[in-house]
Design a protein around this motif. Structure first.
Motif, mmCIF file in Angstrom:
data_model
loop_
_atom_site.group_PDB
_atom_site.id
_atom_site.type_symbol
_atom_site.label_atom_id
_atom_site.label_comp_id
_atom_site.label_asym_id
_atom_site.label_seq_id
_atom_site.Cartn_x
_atom_site.Cartn_y
_atom_site.Cartn_z
ATOM 1 N N GLY A 46 0.828 -1.203 0.000
ATOM 2 C CA GLY A 46 0.000 0.000 0.000
ATOM 3 C C GLY A 46 0.855 1.243 0.000
ATOM 4 N N VAL A 47 0.233 2.360 -0.327
ATOM 5 C CA VAL A 47 0.921 3.647 -0.364
ATOM 6 C C VAL A 47 0.085 4.635 0.423
ATOM 7 C CG1 VAL A 47 1.693 5.537 -1.841
ATOM 8 C CG2 VAL A 47 1.969 3.183 -2.610
ATOM 9 N N ILE A 48 0.747 5.475 1.221
ATOM 10 C CA ILE A 48 0.031 6.540 1.924
ATOM 11 C C ILE A 48 0.496 7.875 1.368
ATOM 12 C CG2 ILE A 48 -0.446 7.640 4.160
ATOM 13 C CD1 ILE A 48 0.209 4.948 5.492
ATOM 14 N N TYR A 49 -0.417 8.597 0.750
ATOM 15 C CA TYR A 49 -0.122 9.952 0.300
ATOM 16 C C TYR A 49 -0.571 10.913 1.381
ATOM 17 C CZ TYR A 49 0.817 8.141 -4.340
ATOM 18 O OH TYR A 49 1.362 7.462 -5.398
ATOM 19 N N GLY A 50 0.062 12.068 1.461
ATOM 20 C CA GLY A 50 -0.335 12.999 2.505
ATOM 21 C C GLY A 50 0.055 14.418 2.170
ATOM 22 N N THR A 51 -0.604 15.360 2.827
ATOM 23 C CA THR A 51 -0.342 16.777 2.578
ATOM 24 C C THR A 51 0.708 17.329 3.542
ATOM 25 O OG1 THR A 51 -2.125 17.359 4.080
ATOM 26 C CG2 THR A 51 -2.699 17.182 1.760
ATOM 27 N N GLN A 56 7.153 19.479 -2.315
ATOM 28 C CA GLN A 56 8.155 19.309 -3.367
ATOM 29 C C GLN A 56 7.816 18.134 -4.254
ATOM 30 O OE1 GLN A 56 11.698 18.769 -1.007
ATOM 31 N NE2 GLN A 56 12.102 20.970 -1.004
ATOM 32 N N LEU A 57 8.088 18.323 -5.534
ATOM 33 C CA LEU A 57 8.007 17.223 -6.482
ATOM 34 C C LEU A 57 9.441 16.760 -6.694
ATOM 35 C CD1 LEU A 57 5.672 16.018 -8.402
ATOM 36 C CD2 LEU A 57 6.936 17.167 -10.210
ATOM 37 N N ILE A 58 9.712 15.519 -6.356
ATOM 38 C CA ILE A 58 11.076 15.008 -6.487
ATOM 39 C C ILE A 58 11.202 14.292 -7.822
ATOM 40 C CG2 ILE A 58 12.773 13.431 -5.466
ATOM 41 C CD1 ILE A 58 10.943 14.157 -2.798
ATOM 42 N N VAL A 59 12.136 14.757 -8.644
ATOM 43 C CA VAL A 59 12.248 14.280 -10.024
ATOM 44 C C VAL A 59 13.423 13.312 -10.137
ATOM 45 C CG1 VAL A 59 12.464 14.999 -12.434
ATOM 46 C CG2 VAL A 59 11.387 16.535 -10.765
ATOM 47 N N ASP A 60 13.179 12.160 -10.726
ATOM 48 C CA ASP A 60 14.266 11.185 -10.861
ATOM 49 C C ASP A 60 15.035 11.400 -12.161
ATOM 50 O OD1 ASP A 60 12.916 9.981 -12.972
ATOM 51 O OD2 ASP A 60 12.156 8.325 -11.775
ATOM 52 N N SER A 61 16.015 10.534 -12.405
ATOM 53 C CA SER A 61 16.894 10.738 -13.565
ATOM 54 C C SER A 61 16.142 10.549 -14.885
ATOM 55 C CB SER A 61 18.075 9.766 -13.493
ATOM 56 O OG SER A 61 17.574 8.442 -13.480
ATOM 57 N N GLU A 66 7.551 12.814 -8.430
ATOM 58 C CA GLU A 66 6.592 12.274 -7.451
ATOM 59 C C GLU A 66 6.622 13.135 -6.184
ATOM 60 O OE1 GLU A 66 4.907 8.969 -6.937
ATOM 61 O OE2 GLU A 66 6.205 7.540 -7.982
ATOM 62 N N ILE A 67 5.505 13.203 -5.505
ATOM 63 C CA ILE A 67 5.489 13.809 -4.180
ATOM 64 C C ILE A 67 5.892 12.752 -3.158
ATOM 65 C CG2 ILE A 67 3.812 15.648 -4.612
ATOM 66 C CD1 ILE A 67 1.602 13.796 -3.686
ATOM 67 N N SER A 68 6.317 13.202 -1.984
ATOM 68 C CA SER A 68 6.715 12.261 -0.938
ATOM 69 C C SER A 68 5.540 11.390 -0.530
ATOM 70 C CB SER A 68 7.217 13.022 0.299
ATOM 71 O OG SER A 68 8.452 13.618 0.036
ATOM 72 N N LYS A 69 5.862 10.145 -0.169
ATOM 73 C CA LYS A 69 4.780 9.250 0.247
ATOM 74 C C LYS A 69 5.352 8.172 1.153
ATOM 75 C CE LYS A 69 5.432 6.809 -4.086
ATOM 76 N NZ LYS A 69 6.654 7.592 -4.324
ATOM 77 N N VAL A 70 4.465 7.460 1.811
ATOM 78 C CA VAL A 70 4.871 6.329 2.636
ATOM 79 C C VAL A 70 4.630 5.066 1.838
ATOM 80 C CG1 VAL A 70 4.364 5.057 4.751
ATOM 81 C CG2 VAL A 70 4.220 7.557 4.732
ATOM 82 N N ASN B 163 3.013 24.609 -8.347
ATOM 83 C CA ASN B 163 3.229 24.340 -9.764
ATOM 84 C C ASN B 163 3.999 23.042 -10.006
ATOM 85 O OD1 ASN B 163 1.951 26.760 -10.342
ATOM 86 N ND2 ASN B 163 3.853 27.933 -10.434
ATOM 87 N N GLY B 164 4.531 22.445 -8.946
ATOM 88 C CA GLY B 164 5.186 21.149 -9.095
ATOM 89 C C GLY B 164 4.343 20.026 -8.538
ATOM 90 N N ILE B 165 3.919 20.191 -7.284
ATOM 91 C CA ILE B 165 3.270 19.063 -6.609
ATOM 92 C C ILE B 165 1.914 18.695 -7.196
ATOM 93 C CG2 ILE B 165 4.460 19.348 -4.409
ATOM 94 C CD1 ILE B 165 2.088 20.901 -3.346
ATOM 95 N N ILE B 166 1.274 19.624 -7.899
ATOM 96 C CA ILE B 166 -0.064 19.302 -8.404
ATOM 97 C C ILE B 166 -0.019 18.134 -9.390
ATOM 98 C CG2 ILE B 166 -0.183 20.928 -10.347
ATOM 99 C CD1 ILE B 166 -3.116 21.543 -9.280
ATOM 100 N N ILE B 167 1.126 17.953 -10.078
ATOM 101 C CA ILE B 167 1.154 16.802 -10.995
ATOM 102 C C ILE B 167 1.429 15.504 -10.218
ATOM 103 C CG2 ILE B 167 1.884 18.316 -12.927
ATOM 104 C CD1 ILE B 167 4.457 16.436 -12.964
#
Lengths: 255, 255, 255, 255
Positions: A46-51, A56-61, A66-70, B163-167
């Motif tokens: 399972g995944v837990i998303y939260g506010t 921050q949107l963390i961008v991979d290579s 993705e936003i942070s999640k559990v 502008n980042g996290i919304i996606i």
């Protein structure tokens, strides 16, 4: 706001444990979690998303953001269900760290959880070659089996963040809880290295106590590399400092 | 507390996109939104009032005061519904930026949203004459159509704010998401100028990919003006600095 | 958490206004509210308790302690119901100032409110002998009647806190709103004096527009006293400063 | 989030009081609570867990870790029910201190509470040998019985935190409330000592007024020890300072 998305609905664990490892000092907790996920071939449960994580949107290579999640994974080892809980970051505020701890347990409690184990770091001011694993329990009885396998009971202290408080919340749910703290060097933490050695020792302890059969030779090898690198850096700092001091002193004593 | 007031009830979009542009670095996102609202002759669809913006009444030149709010416009271009979401400011806390992202999508998801596109800035430390548009997606497939039109996939990074996290939240709703980042100069951002050039390039990309037919010559002209102004300022700073350095050095070498 | 306790249940106002004055710069808003409560012989209508004020028990000279709260009084002047809203302090966070504004209006809206008027201060950097009252409206039509009585429309600016944002929230409820800002001196605000003069001018304006018949001679007298005191202080500061400068310079020029 | 776990369900108090003592200056409040729990042989009535305390697991000397919580004990003295409320820490934010005050009272109000008494410290700048107990009430009538037993009514002031505001909230619930402030020395507070003397005096007052029959000789003895220790420290500081001043002055006057 927290949102739990469950991927795996067909779970039937007669008895299971939860191992928690969020990012913290020396990334010990998170490294424990990541290595267990790989070694136990755990599936995403399972995944837990939260506010309440950083905005921050963390961008991979590969350009995927993705936003942070559990992330909650699980696996079955012999007859024991093993849940592994980790994430990219801890919630920003103390209050949300508390709330998330409670939330995680409220989602997992129905799976016959017999113990919650949190992995964290114990920071030593000195560079110790023989590292210990300290344990803290949420009651008197839970620690014996860890001590029997070589762990040292921590006497007084404060453990900050999710990797500590979740075993306090476990007590509120009537679940046994242990915090296993791998001894790390302050220099590893301050130089922002990952302490694979501390993680290895925590995993060895858990593996011994719960018969998980996890191979940690890879962590051991990486850990030794980090230790060497840090010792080299420390030595070069000390030399520079000594030379610096000599350099500064010269004008006063020689000129 | 958030309150959504819908103005336009008669909407029937078979397929629509959401373009998001809140104030951020170089005001790129907001400028993209404003220009699209004008060019596509978009109508006010709804307003979101909330308690999470700064506690300020912003007074215009005519003595009319308003609290910060989110404005949602829409338009139909060929067969595509286009929602444009913007506002006067972003919520103060990280948590409320997350919550508002989620709230906006929860209000718009029923309109057959096929993609959420957020416009933002990518800050270059150097003054580059040829600007790029970087793209980040919330999955692997969403980016190809942007790359085909000349966008560059961003490799690793962190995008802060709405502008980042919304996606990232779009993914939680099962909606495709892309962040289009117009390359801007650090000097434009630090001198508090609006970067019309970066906004123009983002709009050109979106217009190409989604056939919006938007004219950006006006932005291009304004953008060139800003670039000239900033370059002039930078040159005068450098001269002053050089003269300053000369001025400081003189006493040591000449006197 | 907010809790509204209503004292007076038998109200029947065909048409009423709400005058809001919370503590702010120069205590102008609060002084306006206090003077109106006395002059209009207003009765306590309700109290709002809340968890969002500072965590303090404020003890009076008789040893009675109270937490901060919002007080709502009302009175009937001719055929007009007048609600006066004030308090000991504003909520700590921006978000709670917004929420309380919304909450107050949600409790009063049913009493046929035709306009919400917030009293606040406009800070002048210079010591002006002839003070103005500036007005800001939440739409174009609301200001004319104030301008007709001598108020000046504020052109661009930002009004922080409850005494500003509540007229923004009034618009969300579909209620006319005006902010009346009494011009004050920065020196009065910085020396922590109450600006009775600014309060007097705001009340005179409201009294003229709404035929409240309020006597402000007492405020005028107190205000003149404050102005004199502040001018004396400013003169003594300036003298000290001049003497100080002379004192410092002497060694260099005379010795 | 707050969670109340009640241990003792069979309570039948015709009339009871609540005594509140959370950690604060000189630990006066908490010491009052702890001593009363011991002396009155009070039983654990309930525990309140919450997410609003610091995110810390506090580990004792035996390796047992717990999160912060509120403990509610009760006892019956003659015909009076006595609830004692204490905890390891106060909630972090002002808002949560308010909320917890309200929450505690909402859980206890049904037990025929006739008065809420909060124990706190009144900090004297000077070292006074004869300490007073100050009282603040949430109405005019509540204080007489304390004054009759020697307490002094506090005239103007501000009491911060849970040990003050809870009697403000008591008023909202229609319950009498008193704050009893034991006079402490600033030096005891600043040196981080526990002020047993101030706690003793508060307990003596409460014991007299409510006939609790509590023995405070132990506190008195400990308190005298602390006073001596602090006076010794102050004297040594003063000496050092004087010697330091002499040391510094010598070069200027003697050499």
């Amino acid at each position: 706001m927290w949102k739990f998305i469950k991927y795996d609905n067909n779970i039937d664990f007669g008895r299971s444990i939860v191992i928690v490892g969020f990012p913290g000092m020396g990334l010990v907790g998170k490294t424990v979690a990541s290595h267990l996920i790989d070694s136990l071939d755990a599936k995403l449960f399972g995944v837990i998303y939260g506010t309440k994580f950083p905005a921050q949107l963390i961008v991979d290579s590969g350009g995927i953001g993705e936003i942070s999640k559990v992330l909650i994974y699980n696996s079955k080892v012999n007859d024991l269900g093993v849940f592994i809980v980790t994430g990219d970051s801890q919630p920003i505020s103390d209050s949300d760290q508390h709330f998330l701890s409670h939330y995680i347990l409220s989602k997992l409690r129905k799976y016959n959880i017999v113990e919650v184990i949190a992995a964290a770091a114990y920071v030593s001011d000195v560079v110790v070659s023989s590292r210990r694993v300290f344990v803290v329990g949420n009651n008197k009885d839970v620690l014996r089996k860890y001590v029997d396998k070589g762990a040292v009971v921590l006497s007084e202290g404060v453990i900050s963040g999710l990797n500590g408080i979740i075993i306090g919340w476990a007590k509120v749910f009537g679940i046994q809880g242990t915090c296993a703290l791998g001894e790390t060097w302050r220099s590893i933490v301050e130089l922002n290295y990952v302490d694979y050695t501390a993680a290895k020792l925590v995993i060895d302890l858990l593996s011994n106590v719960w018969n998980l059969g996890v191979d940690t030779r890879d962590l051991e090898r990486k850990g030794k590399g980090i230790e060497k690198e840090v010792e080299l850096l420390l030595r070069s700092f000390t030399q520079q400092k000594e030379e610096g001091i000599k350099g500064e002193k010269r004008p006063y004593y020689i000129t």
